[in-house]
Scaffold this motif. Structure first.
Motif, PDB file in Angstrom:
ATOM      1  N   TRP A 146      34.297  46.463  26.249  1.00  0.00           N
ATOM      2  CA  TRP A 146      34.006  47.245  27.446  1.00  0.00           C
ATOM      3  C   TRP A 146      32.605  46.996  27.977  1.00  0.00           C
ATOM      4  O   TRP A 146      32.262  47.415  29.080  1.00  0.00           O
ATOM      5  CB  TRP A 146      34.185  48.736  27.165  1.00  0.00           C
ATOM      6  CG  TRP A 146      33.313  49.282  26.072  1.00  0.00           C
ATOM      7  CD1 TRP A 146      33.631  49.392  24.757  1.00  0.00           C
ATOM      8  CD2 TRP A 146      31.988  49.793  26.209  1.00  0.00           C
ATOM      9  NE1 TRP A 146      32.577  49.931  24.054  1.00  0.00           N
ATOM     10  CE2 TRP A 146      31.552  50.194  24.922  1.00  0.00           C
ATOM     11  CE3 TRP A 146      31.124  49.970  27.290  1.00  0.00           C
ATOM     12  CZ2 TRP A 146      30.295  50.749  24.699  1.00  0.00           C
ATOM     13  CZ3 TRP A 146      29.861  50.513  27.061  1.00  0.00           C
ATOM     14  CH2 TRP A 146      29.467  50.896  25.779  1.00  0.00           C
ATOM     15  N   ALA A 147      31.798  46.268  27.206  1.00  0.00           N
ATOM     16  CA  ALA A 147      30.409  46.052  27.603  1.00  0.00           C
ATOM     17  C   ALA A 147      30.129  44.615  28.062  1.00  0.00           C
ATOM     18  O   ALA A 147      29.055  44.329  28.581  1.00  0.00           O
ATOM     19  CB  ALA A 147      29.477  46.397  26.446  1.00  0.00           C
ATOM     20  N   LYS A 148      31.086  43.704  27.863  1.00  0.00           N
ATOM     21  CA  LYS A 148      30.832  42.313  28.190  1.00  0.00           C
ATOM     22  C   LYS A 148      31.903  41.782  29.145  1.00  0.00           C
ATOM     23  O   LYS A 148      33.038  42.247  29.145  1.00  0.00           O
ATOM     24  CB  LYS A 148      30.827  41.457  26.912  1.00  0.00           C
ATOM     25  CG  LYS A 148      29.725  41.809  25.923  1.00  0.00           C
ATOM     26  CD  LYS A 148      29.812  40.920  24.691  1.00  0.00           C
ATOM     27  CE  LYS A 148      28.716  41.264  23.688  1.00  0.00           C
ATOM     28  NZ  LYS A 148      28.792  40.419  22.470  1.00  0.00           N
ATOM     29  N   GLY A 149      31.523  40.791  29.940  1.00  0.00           N
ATOM     30  CA  GLY A 149      32.475  40.118  30.806  1.00  0.00           C
ATOM     31  C   GLY A 149      32.587  40.748  32.182  1.00  0.00           C
ATOM     32  O   GLY A 149      32.330  41.934  32.368  1.00  0.00           O
ATOM     33  N   ARG A 150      32.983  39.932  33.154  1.00  0.00           N
ATOM     34  CA  ARG A 150      33.160  40.385  34.527  1.00  0.00           C
ATOM     35  C   ARG A 150      34.459  41.174  34.662  1.00  0.00           C
ATOM     36  O   ARG A 150      35.418  40.955  33.930  1.00  0.00           O
ATOM     37  CB  ARG A 150      33.201  39.181  35.466  1.00  0.00           C
ATOM     38  CG  ARG A 150      31.927  38.350  35.516  1.00  0.00           C
ATOM     39  CD  ARG A 150      30.901  38.990  36.411  1.00  0.00           C
ATOM     40  NE  ARG A 150      31.393  39.119  37.779  1.00  0.00           N
ATOM     41  CZ  ARG A 150      31.350  38.150  38.688  1.00  0.00           C
ATOM     42  NH1 ARG A 150      30.832  36.956  38.368  1.00  0.00           N
ATOM     43  NH2 ARG A 150      31.773  38.363  39.914  1.00  0.00           N
ATOM     44  N   SER A 151      34.481  42.075  35.626  1.00  0.00           N
ATOM     45  CA  SER A 151      35.700  42.826  35.904  1.00  0.00           C
ATOM     46  C   SER A 151      36.707  41.926  36.603  1.00  0.00           C
ATOM     47  O   SER A 151      36.336  41.118  37.467  1.00  0.00           O
ATOM     48  CB  SER A 151      35.383  44.028  36.805  1.00  0.00           C
ATOM     49  OG  SER A 151      34.559  44.956  36.125  1.00  0.00           O
ATOM     50  N   VAL A 152      37.980  42.068  36.218  1.00  0.00           N
ATOM     51  CA  VAL A 152      39.040  41.258  36.814  1.00  0.00           C
ATOM     52  C   VAL A 152      40.205  42.152  37.212  1.00  0.00           C
ATOM     53  O   VAL A 152      40.339  43.278  36.727  1.00  0.00           O
ATOM     54  CB  VAL A 152      39.542  40.175  35.832  1.00  0.00           C
ATOM     55  CG1 VAL A 152      38.412  39.252  35.421  1.00  0.00           C
ATOM     56  CG2 VAL A 152      40.174  40.813  34.594  1.00  0.00           C
ATOM     57  N   CYS A 153      41.052  41.651  38.100  1.00  0.00           N
ATOM     58  CA  CYS A 153      42.266  42.366  38.462  1.00  0.00           C
ATOM     59  C   CYS A 153      43.237  42.294  37.285  1.00  0.00           C
ATOM     60  O   CYS A 153      43.518  41.199  36.775  1.00  0.00           O
ATOM     61  CB  CYS A 153      42.906  41.739  39.698  1.00  0.00           C
ATOM     62  SG  CYS A 153      44.554  42.392  40.077  1.00  0.00           S
ATOM     63  N   PRO A 154      43.779  43.414  36.806  1.00  0.00           N
ATOM     64  CA  PRO A 154      44.702  43.396  35.678  1.00  0.00           C
ATOM     65  C   PRO A 154      45.984  42.617  35.950  1.00  0.00           C
ATOM     66  O   PRO A 154      46.635  42.150  35.019  1.00  0.00           O
ATOM     67  CB  PRO A 154      45.011  44.884  35.449  1.00  0.00           C
ATOM     68  CG  PRO A 154      43.887  45.614  36.097  1.00  0.00           C
ATOM     69  CD  PRO A 154      43.479  44.780  37.263  1.00  0.00           C
ATOM     70  N   ASP A 155      46.351  42.471  37.229  1.00  0.00           N
ATOM     71  CA  ASP A 155      47.605  41.804  37.573  1.00  0.00           C
ATOM     72  C   ASP A 155      47.452  40.295  37.758  1.00  0.00           C
ATOM     73  O   ASP A 155      48.208  39.516  37.176  1.00  0.00           O
ATOM     74  CB  ASP A 155      48.187  42.423  38.850  1.00  0.00           C
ATOM     75  CG  ASP A 155      48.674  43.845  38.629  1.00  0.00           C
ATOM     76  OD1 ASP A 155      49.711  44.014  37.964  1.00  0.00           O
ATOM     77  OD2 ASP A 155      48.004  44.783  39.084  1.00  0.00           O
ATOM     78  N   CYS A 156      46.471  39.864  38.560  1.00  0.00           N
ATOM     79  CA  CYS A 156      46.334  38.426  38.822  1.00  0.00           C
ATOM     80  C   CYS A 156      45.198  37.775  38.040  1.00  0.00           C
ATOM     81  O   CYS A 156      45.087  36.546  38.001  1.00  0.00           O
ATOM     82  CB  CYS A 156      46.142  38.173  40.319  1.00  0.00           C
ATOM     83  SG  CYS A 156      44.576  38.822  41.004  1.00  0.00           S
ATOM     84  N   GLY A 157      44.331  38.575  37.437  1.00  0.00           N
ATOM     85  CA  GLY A 157      43.246  38.037  36.628  1.00  0.00           C
ATOM     86  C   GLY A 157      42.078  37.503  37.426  1.00  0.00           C
ATOM     87  O   GLY A 157      41.143  36.935  36.850  1.00  0.00           O
ATOM     88  N   HIS A 158      42.083  37.690  38.743  1.00  0.00           N
ATOM     89  CA  HIS A 158      40.988  37.192  39.582  1.00  0.00           C
ATOM     90  C   HIS A 158      39.720  38.011  39.327  1.00  0.00           C
ATOM     91  O   HIS A 158      39.755  39.226  39.244  1.00  0.00           O
ATOM     92  CB  HIS A 158      41.382  37.295  41.061  1.00  0.00           C
ATOM     93  CG  HIS A 158      40.522  36.468  41.972  1.00  0.00           C
ATOM     94  ND1 HIS A 158      39.204  36.794  42.266  1.00  0.00           N
ATOM     95  CD2 HIS A 158      40.781  35.316  42.662  1.00  0.00           C
ATOM     96  CE1 HIS A 158      38.702  35.903  43.085  1.00  0.00           C
ATOM     97  NE2 HIS A 158      39.625  34.985  43.346  1.00  0.00           N
ATOM     98  N   LYS A 205      47.310  41.584  46.179  1.00  0.00           N
ATOM     99  CA  LYS A 205      47.922  42.711  46.891  1.00  0.00           C
ATOM    100  C   LYS A 205      48.680  43.687  45.982  1.00  0.00           C
ATOM    101  O   LYS A 205      49.419  44.543  46.478  1.00  0.00           O
ATOM    102  CB  LYS A 205      48.880  42.218  48.000  1.00  0.00           C
ATOM    103  CG  LYS A 205      48.242  41.237  48.976  1.00  0.00           C
ATOM    104  CD  LYS A 205      46.957  41.802  49.577  1.00  0.00           C
ATOM    105  CE  LYS A 205      46.303  40.806  50.537  1.00  0.00           C
ATOM    106  NZ  LYS A 205      45.023  41.290  51.086  1.00  0.00           N
ATOM    107  N   ALA A 206      48.475  43.568  44.681  1.00  0.00           N
ATOM    108  CA  ALA A 206      49.085  44.536  43.769  1.00  0.00           C
ATOM    109  C   ALA A 206      48.330  45.862  43.859  1.00  0.00           C
ATOM    110  O   ALA A 206      47.128  45.876  44.148  1.00  0.00           O
ATOM    111  CB  ALA A 206      49.045  44.018  42.340  1.00  0.00           C
ATOM    112  N   PRO A 207      49.001  46.997  43.647  1.00  0.00           N
ATOM    113  CA  PRO A 207      48.303  48.295  43.691  1.00  0.00           C
ATOM    114  C   PRO A 207      47.161  48.341  42.695  1.00  0.00           C
ATOM    115  O   PRO A 207      47.311  47.917  41.543  1.00  0.00           O
ATOM    116  CB  PRO A 207      49.408  49.293  43.328  1.00  0.00           C
ATOM    117  CG  PRO A 207      50.681  48.612  43.684  1.00  0.00           C
ATOM    118  CD  PRO A 207      50.449  47.145  43.392  1.00  0.00           C
ATOM    119  N   ILE A 208      46.008  48.830  43.130  1.00  0.00           N
ATOM    120  CA  ILE A 208      44.856  48.967  42.236  1.00  0.00           C
ATOM    121  C   ILE A 208      45.124  50.116  41.277  1.00  0.00           C
ATOM    122  O   ILE A 208      45.397  51.240  41.690  1.00  0.00           O
ATOM    123  CB  ILE A 208      43.568  49.233  43.032  1.00  0.00           C
ATOM    124  CG1 ILE A 208      43.254  48.047  43.935  1.00  0.00           C
ATOM    125  CG2 ILE A 208      42.392  49.503  42.095  1.00  0.00           C
ATOM    126  CD1 ILE A 208      42.065  48.268  44.858  1.00  0.00           C
TER     127      ILE A 208
END
Length: 272
Positions: free
Chosen positions: A41-53, A77-80
């Motif tokens: 939870w402390a490392k890495g960039r945030s990504v979309c859980p669906d597409c991984g972008h 375009k997946a629901p956030i």
């Protein structure tokens, strides 16, 4: 009684803390998902859980990004999944905490700092419990450690071993009481996470505050249960209600307004 100047200071503290709370609310959403999928939870960039972008800064502005994007990922375009209500609630909780402490006429920045750290972890637990019906040890154990230090600091500030003894007694009684419920119900009424949370509440709130928080949690949870039964929803008998969010809500109310609620109750009943 505080004057206009003090009230203005309280408002400014509340606004500053509230804005900070919005940011932490966004972090809470990210922490809940990362803990669930096993990411740091402390490392890495945030990504979309669906597409991984990988999400950019424009995708992470609390509340505003969700509104601008219509609640959907900019890329797939997946629901956030991270709902802005968590950000709003966190912002309000931070702002209210600062305001109440300033208006009490006894602002303690050390106490406020400890409380805001614990508040973030409490809200993580509440959101996680709502989504997956569990209070994860990855959050619970650090919260217990911080609460233990907070209890020790409170006793040192009060210069009283009696205060520390009362806090420890509240933790043991609350945790023990919930353990008894779990044991007698064979885990059907609540789980081990609720035991740990009740113990932690004792460390944070002490005897009186813990009693207020537990009573509030039970009353509100019972009211919600009755409302659900009255609504006659399908499968209501097999539907479980997470108790963690009610305990967290009771803790927040008791921490900020516990003494005021007790005073009100005593006045109403002619005992004060």
């Amino acid at each position: 009684m505080l004057g206009v100047t003090e009230q203005s200071v309280a408002v400014w503290y509340a606004v500053a803390a509230g804005l900070m709370g919005l940011v932490f609310g966004s972090a809470i959403n990210a922490m809940v998902w990362r803990i669930y999928v096993g990411r740091s939870w402390a490392k890495g960039r945030s990504v979309c859980p669906d597409c991984g972008h990988v999400l950019g800064v424009a995708d992470l502005v609390p509340v505003l990004s969700w509104l601008a994007l219509g609640g959907k990922c900019r890329y797939c375009k997946a629901p956030i999944k991270d709902h802005p209500i968590v950000e709003v609630v966190t912002g309000l909780a931070f702002g209210l905490s600062a305001y109440v402490m300033v208006m009490s006429g006894n602002l303690d920045l050390v106490k406020l700092g400890f409380w805001l750290v614990m508040l973030v972890m409490l809200l993580v637990l509440a959101v996680y419990d709502v989504r997956w019906m569990i209070l994860p040890d990855k959050v619970m154990l650090p919260l217990m450690a911080v609460a233990a230090v907070f209890a020790l600091v409170s006793a040192v500030q009060a210069r009283s071993l009696t205060v520390l003894a009362g806090i420890l007694a509240a933790a043991v009684v609350a945790g023990g009481g919930f353990y008894l419920i779990v044991f007698l119900s064979r885990g059907r009424a609540m789980g081990g996470g609720d035991i740990k949370l009740a113990f932690t509440m004792g460390l944070i709130l002490g005897p009186m505050g813990t009693a207020v928080a537990v009573l509030l949690a039970v009353w509100v949870a019972a009211a919600c249960g009755i409302a659900m039964v009255a609504a006659k929803k399908r499968g209501i008998r097999n539907q479980r209600i997470p108790f963690g969010p009610f305990l967290v809500g009771g803790t927040v109310v008791a921490f900020l307004y516990g003494q005021a609620l007790v005073d009100w109750y005593l006045r109403v009943n002619g005992l004060y």
